[in-house]
Scaffold this motif. Structure first.
Motif, PDB file in Angstrom:
ATOM      1  N   UNK A  50      23.309 -33.462  34.617  1.00  7.33           N
ATOM      2  CA  UNK A  50      23.169 -33.000  33.232  1.00  7.33           C
ATOM      3  C   UNK A  50      23.081 -34.179  32.269  1.00  7.33           C
ATOM      4  N   UNK A  51      23.880 -35.196  32.541  1.00  2.21           N
ATOM      5  CA  UNK A  51      23.955 -36.347  31.634  1.00  2.21           C
ATOM      6  C   UNK A  51      22.677 -37.181  31.651  1.00  2.21           C
ATOM      7  N   UNK A  52      21.877 -37.014  32.709  1.00  2.00           N
ATOM      8  CA  UNK A  52      20.696 -37.864  32.882  1.00  2.00           C
ATOM      9  C   UNK A  52      19.389 -37.077  32.922  1.00  2.00           C
ATOM     10  N   UNK A  53      19.389 -35.888  32.337  1.00  2.52           N
ATOM     11  CA  UNK A  53      18.159 -35.108  32.307  1.00  2.52           C
ATOM     12  C   UNK A  53      17.035 -35.878  31.618  1.00  2.52           C
ATOM     13  N   UNK A  54      17.347 -36.526  30.503  1.00  5.05           N
ATOM     14  CA  UNK A  54      16.314 -37.279  29.776  1.00  5.05           C
ATOM     15  C   UNK A  54      15.811 -38.460  30.604  1.00  5.05           C
ATOM     16  N   UNK A  55      16.720 -39.100  31.361  1.00 13.43           N
ATOM     17  CA  UNK A  55      16.322 -40.223  32.214  1.00 13.43           C
ATOM     18  C   UNK A  55      15.448 -39.726  33.369  1.00 13.43           C
TER      19      UNK A  55
END
Length: 310
Positions: A50-55
């Motif tokens: 979830x924390x790295x969806x943009x990455x």
């Protein structure tokens, strides 16, 4: 630490934002490369994903660009010529950018081009390859075969044997030499292509500006020297004996191969070398030069149409 979903739930209009986030997450996680990455890292937590969806979204888009890339010049990635790679470090998802194959090839090509020096030779010659050469008559087939053999087997300093391509204007002799130079670069062997008439004129002017010895030394000592259009220059005793003779003598002693293109065959070139601007005929001195050429260069006749179209 709160998850992204927990944070979004507390925000105004959180439902719409959460929906968009979930759609983005689902889209990202449906990507095959990302799925393979997750499967190969089973300890990754849902929170980390979830924390790295943009990455992950960045990775997917950049890799999509790589898949559709047709050339390095058209690369649309943030770092042109670099391909993203996902990896984990201490349970965190990270991206590194590695040089892509197209950039590696381009960089290698640039490195190889630094091995090919030229004086007064057209740019298209410097990019010639054996694959581009027409094989439309027997003489060209023989010449190309000899050129390939030389380019793939020569060892400067061990064997000083070269080639002497002769034939009419425009039949492609210089282009074959360009292909040789590029094949040599693949083997990390430096070469120099010299348009002989202009080089001789430059050396003459070098006497006045003090660059004569330096320029002569560079040509004498280059691992592979290609003298293009030998015989097209205005001959003088000084050019023949103090330039050409000195160059060939040094290269003969050091076993450094010299290659030639000329409109003249050996007999015609010897006649050309025997004349000087003063009108004298010096056959013995011409024969001395020709002995160095004959003994260390295999004559190859190149026939065909005028490929320059003029």
């Amino acid at each position: 630490m709160e998850s992204i979903q927990q944070t979004l739930h507390k925000m105004k209009n959180s439902t719409n934002i959460l929906d968009r986030f979930q759609r983005l997450k689902d889209e990202v996680l449906s990507d095959k490369l990302i799925l393979d990455f997750i499967q190969s890292n089973p300890t990754l937590s849902e929170h980390e994903l979830d924390r790295n969806v943009s990455r992950l979204f960045e990775f997917r888009n950049e890799r999509k660009n790589c898949t559709n890339c047709s050339s390095l010049q058209e690369c649309s990635n943030m770092m042109g010529g670099y391909q993203p790679q996902l990896y984990t470090e201490r349970g965190q998802i990270l991206i590194r950018y590695n040089v892509c194959d197209k950039k590696k090839s381009a960089d290698e090509r640039k490195r190889q081009q630094t091995l090919i020096k030229s004086l007064y030779v057209p740019k298209e010659i410097l990019s010639a390859t054996f694959d581009q050469l027409d094989q439309d008559n027997r003489s060209r087939l023989v010449a190309i075969a000899k050129a390939v053999e030389f380019a793939t087997t020569t060892n400067p300093g061990e064997n000083g044997k070269g080639l002497y391509l002769h034939g009419k204007f425009g039949v492609g002799k210089t282009f074959i030499m360009g292909a040789i130079a590029n094949e040599l670069a693949e083997r990390n062997i430096s070469s120099m292509l010299v348009y002989t008439p202009d080089f001789f004129r430059e050396l003459k002017s070098g006497i006045h500006d003090g660059s004569y010895n330096e320029k002569l030394e560079i040509v004498k000592s280059t691992p592979i020297l290609i003298l293009d259009d030998l015989g097209a220059e205005t001959m003088s005793s000084w050019v023949r004996d103090d330039i050409l003779g000195v160059i060939l003598q040094h290269r003969m002693l050091e076993k450094l191969p010299t290659l030639y293109t000329s409109n003249y065959d050996y007999e015609e070139l010897e006649e050309h070398l025997s004349y000087s601007q003063k009108g004298g005929i010096e056959q013995l001195k011409a024969k001395r030069i020709m002995e160095r050429i004959r003994h260390f260069a295999e004559p190859i006749s190149v026939e065909g149409i005028n490929r320059r179209g003029n």
